[in-house]
Design an enzyme around this catalytic site. Structure first.
Site, PDB file in Angstrom:
ATOM      1  N   ILE A  58       8.692  74.163  98.856  1.00  0.00           N
ATOM      2  CA  ILE A  58       8.116  75.100  99.820  1.00  0.00           C
ATOM      3  C   ILE A  58       7.405  76.158  98.979  1.00  0.00           C
ATOM      4  O   ILE A  58       7.991  76.735  98.066  1.00  0.00           O
ATOM      5  CB  ILE A  58       9.213  75.706 100.734  1.00  0.00           C
ATOM      6  N   SER A  59       6.122  76.383  99.225  1.00  0.00           N
ATOM      7  CA  SER A  59       5.327  77.291  98.390  1.00  0.00           C
ATOM      8  C   SER A  59       5.833  78.722  98.482  1.00  0.00           C
ATOM      9  O   SER A  59       6.441  79.128  99.470  1.00  0.00           O
ATOM     10  CB  SER A  59       3.854  77.253  98.815  1.00  0.00           C
ATOM     11  N   GLN A  60       5.561  79.494  97.422  1.00  0.00           N
ATOM     12  CA  GLN A  60       5.955  80.903  97.456  1.00  0.00           C
ATOM     13  C   GLN A  60       5.183  81.613  98.572  1.00  0.00           C
ATOM     14  O   GLN A  60       4.018  81.274  98.850  1.00  0.00           O
ATOM     15  CB  GLN A  60       5.725  81.566  96.102  1.00  0.00           C
TER      16      GLN A  60
END
EC number: 2.1.1.77
Length: 208
Positions: A58-60
């Site tokens: 899950i991207s920052q």
């Protein structure tokens, strides 16, 4: 009422240059802890990428916000997301636009994301198990396309699914990657380099 962790995250995003209040409101409306494993829930509001299984992340939050801001979304926009992943980015988009079409090549992730979105009463999303390189041509054209994994070059098939004036935001590159914004002008395209990023690769053809 927003948690202290969420308030701290929103403050960080503002400090990093995210200024779109409609976008920040959408981020504040999506509980990020619902999109990660329970064991990582305490890290949900840290400005960092987290594993979600299947070798994916899950991207920052900063990257999610930056890419979304670059799309210049209007409330009536129709958007294509390549790489549903956990569904977190999808949920934020669903708060901002009329309809989100999202393609995921890993069946397990697609199923989990679909369930989470339903639990959050987000019903303006259509998901599909498919090859992201091909987009979703039967549902195009799209006002915006966001790609959340990195192809080695910009896929022409995706560019052709943009409306005239439409914007695509994606990371490009194999070992080192650059975030790019691509805008369609009739039959031409203008590409702009944004910043260095790190994403998992956009795998072609093979479904999982």
């Amino acid at each position: 009422m927003l948690s202290r962790a969420m308030k701290n995250l929103l403050t960080q995003l503002r400090q990093q240059g995210i200024e779109d209040e409609r976008l920040l409101a959408a981020i504040s409306a999506v509980p990020r802890e619902r999109f990660v494993d329970e064991a990582l829930a305490h890290k949900a509001y840290e400005n960092t990428a987290l594993p979600i299984g299947y070798g994916q992340t899950i991207s920052q939050p900063y990257i999610v916000a930056r890419m979304t801001e670059l799309l210049q979304l209007t409330p009536d926009a129709k958007i294509l997301e390549i790489g549903t992943g956990s569904g977190y980015q999808t949920a934020i988009l669903a708060h901002l636009v009329k309809h989100v079409f999202s393609v995921e090549r890993i069946k397990g992730l697609q199923w989990q994301a679909k369930r989470r979105l339903k639990q959050l009463d987000l019903h303006n999303v259509s998901t599909r198990h498919g090859d992201g390189w091909q987009g979703w041509p039967s549902r195009g054209l799209f006002d915006a396309i966001i790609v959340t994994a990195a192809p080695p070059y910009i896929p022409q098939e995706l560019m052709l699914q943009l409306t005239d004036g439409g914007v695509m935001v994606l990371p490009v590159g194999e070992h080192t990657q650059i975030l790019k914004s691509v805008k369609r002008h009739g039959n031409g395209f203008h590409s702009e380099v944004i910043e260095a990023v790190r994403f998992v690769p956009l795998v072609q053809g093979e479904l999982a």
